[in-house]
Design a protein around this motif. Sequence first.
Motif, PDB file in Angstrom:
ATOM      1  N   ASP A 410       0.851  -1.187   0.000  1.00 36.15           N
ATOM      2  CA  ASP A 410       0.000   0.000   0.000  1.00 36.15           C
ATOM      3  C   ASP A 410       0.890   1.242   0.000  1.00 36.15           C
ATOM      4  O   ASP A 410       1.913   1.277   0.696  1.00 36.15           O
ATOM      5  N   PRO A 411       0.548   2.281  -0.754  1.00 34.26           N
ATOM      6  CA  PRO A 411       1.396   3.483  -0.799  1.00 34.26           C
ATOM      7  C   PRO A 411       1.541   4.182   0.546  1.00 34.26           C
ATOM      8  O   PRO A 411       2.473   4.983   0.723  1.00 34.26           O
ATOM      9  N   ALA A 412       0.648   3.890   1.503  1.00 32.92           N
ATOM     10  CA  ALA A 412       0.785   4.484   2.837  1.00 32.92           C
ATOM     11  C   ALA A 412       1.986   3.901   3.575  1.00 32.92           C
ATOM     12  O   ALA A 412       2.491   4.502   4.528  1.00 32.92           O
ATOM     13  N   ASP A 413       2.459   2.724   3.126  1.00 34.42           N
ATOM     14  CA  ASP A 413       3.554   2.027   3.814  1.00 34.42           C
ATOM     15  C   ASP A 413       4.911   2.418   3.230  1.00 34.42           C
ATOM     16  O   ASP A 413       5.691   1.564   2.786  1.00 34.42           O
ATOM     17  N   LEU A 477       5.208  11.470  -1.789  1.00 34.94           N
ATOM     18  CA  LEU A 477       6.280  11.022  -0.910  1.00 34.94           C
ATOM     19  C   LEU A 477       7.088   9.894  -1.552  1.00 34.94           C
ATOM     20  O   LEU A 477       8.318   9.831  -1.411  1.00 34.94           O
ATOM     21  N   ILE A 478       6.395   9.010  -2.272  1.00 38.03           N
ATOM     22  CA  ILE A 478       7.098   7.902  -2.950  1.00 38.03           C
ATOM     23  C   ILE A 478       7.998   8.436  -4.048  1.00 38.03           C
ATOM     24  O   ILE A 478       9.154   8.021  -4.180  1.00 38.03           O
ATOM     25  N   ARG A 479       7.491   9.371  -4.841  1.00 40.28           N
ATOM     26  CA  ARG A 479       8.309   9.933  -5.923  1.00 40.28           C
ATOM     27  C   ARG A 479       9.491  10.724  -5.369  1.00 40.28           C
ATOM     28  O   ARG A 479      10.592  10.675  -5.902  1.00 40.28           O
ATOM     29  N   GLU A 480       9.239  11.479  -4.271  1.00 37.84           N
ATOM     30  CA  GLU A 480      10.299  12.293  -3.689  1.00 37.84           C
ATOM     31  C   GLU A 480      11.405  11.439  -3.080  1.00 37.84           C
ATOM     32  O   GLU A 480      12.533  11.912  -2.903  1.00 37.84           O
ATOM     33  N   ALA A 481      11.099  10.193  -2.743  1.00 39.94           N
ATOM     34  CA  ALA A 481      12.116   9.301  -2.173  1.00 39.94           C
ATOM     35  C   ALA A 481      13.172   8.917  -3.204  1.00 39.94           C
ATOM     36  O   ALA A 481      14.267   8.480  -2.841  1.00 39.94           O
ATOM     37  N   GLU A 482      12.844   9.060  -4.497  1.00 39.75           N
ATOM     38  CA  GLU A 482      13.789   8.815  -5.601  1.00 39.75           C
ATOM     39  C   GLU A 482      14.422   7.424  -5.513  1.00 39.75           C
ATOM     40  O   GLU A 482      15.645   7.265  -5.506  1.00 39.75           O
ATOM     41  N   PHE A 483      13.569   6.416  -5.428  1.00 40.34           N
ATOM     42  CA  PHE A 483      14.062   5.040  -5.368  1.00 40.34           C
ATOM     43  C   PHE A 483      14.704   4.657  -6.698  1.00 40.34           C
ATOM     44  O   PHE A 483      14.181   4.993  -7.774  1.00 40.34           O
TER      45      PHE A 483
END
Length: 525
Positions: A410-413, A477-483
Amino acid sequence: MARIAYILLCHKDPDAIIAQAEQLTAAGDCMAIHFDARASAAAFERIREALKDNPNVTFASKRIKCGWGAWSLVQATLNALQAAVDAFPRATHFYMVSGDCMPIKSAEYIHDFLNQNDVDFVESHDFLESNWIKTGMVEDRLIYRHYFNERTQAKLFYGSYNLQKRFGLTREIPSDVQIMIGSQWWCLRRRTIEMILDFLQKRPDVKRFFSTTWIPDETFFQTLVRHLIPKTEIDNRTPTFLMFSDYGMPVTFYNDHYDLLLSQDYLFARKISPEAHELKDRLGQMYATEGMTFHISNEGRNLYSFLTGRGRVGRRYAQRFWEAGNSLGPEREVFLIVSKKWHVAKRLVDQIVSETDIPCVEYLFNEEDTSLPDLGGIESSLAKRTRHRRAVARMLFESFDSNKLVLCVDPADLDIIQDFCSVQARSHVLEIECEYSDDYLIGHARRVGLAGESSPRESVARLIPALRSSLVHESELIREAEFDGYLRIRETNSNIENETAIAEFLGVSLDKAQAIMSLDYLFAD
């Protein structure tokens, strides 16, 4: 026919007390008021003068100075109860309220509810065995004598307490009484109140014991009701809706909480803000309304947690240091499919399973009943899986005898995604960006407990902007993490764009990616 005697403990705002008394007695109920002796005599006289012609209002014969956590609160309640018993012989129920309480159901509804439920409503849990007390002293509340007020006489309170501990000056709890604990907001039947008052006349030792316990308003009535009344005649809950913040402080309700309050499965609510004049007026008018229908959804606590949690950083506990040190192995690959619409991710996983030999596990850290192989017991608990997620992933690699593994998240995780992307393994992240209609968001609110099935649609609709913003924020937040290896497919993309992303994500040919993405209802709700 139920007739309620409200037991009102208050200490300020005479105008609000007068209005509260007039509202609650307008439907034929009555009220006994204890106004704290710490308040001015002029304020008390103002209340008495305004209510002197109301035959349904009486006052405790003796006013005492009340202090938080002290016996004085219980004694004030007993004084008001005795006044109510004497003044209102036709009262069938006695309901404890404060100046911050307001009804969230009509008088008609409350009377019908009490007529249909011949029980005492009081929250009472075993004092020593339950987890009702979250922090601070537990047994020491009882076995030591507390003569001083902890808030106004802190040095004396803790000095006396520590002295008793040092010299072992403990005392026995009455042997025939099981101490219970719970909310101080209750509604008791007349017979129960009369039995309590009679019991106290016969057992002064019990009253003496409680008079030097700490915070006795959470234990006194809760214990005596359980001692005197059969368990089958007690509903173990408070009839008053109240919530506490993360810091243990009562949550205050304001003008925009009207719809939320009416949908809760309670009769009253506290604490209403003194400044919420519009809310008080609406609740007062509602209380006198006849023929009103209430749609009970009971989502208040979940909704509060959601709204207060938005925007916080570090909402989850970090993993243990030994968890962070675990490695999955540099030869292994973890493919994380991140989607808020779980059914979309599950359809994609089904396609991956049918078209490749990569093992897949759906929402391993979100769903209790996720289908899993036997992992020696660790798979049986969602909490265990989440706590030991790297160990679980390592065991899955071994169980499937594969160096590749697809997991739905889940994107919340975000913390889970970060955890897997920091291990000594090759990690790939595929985010599924979906469109969210208003109907979907309303359904989502009901699925996660932010609204009930019977919540008015217009009330739930007010959540839509917050929910939509929350989902956008999770994605940001997921995109900003730059995985490394981050890719995305979109519901609005062309087929070739999504197929190219799938091919790169899984490391398969474009033809294979086209087969995986051939499901024409992949994004359908």
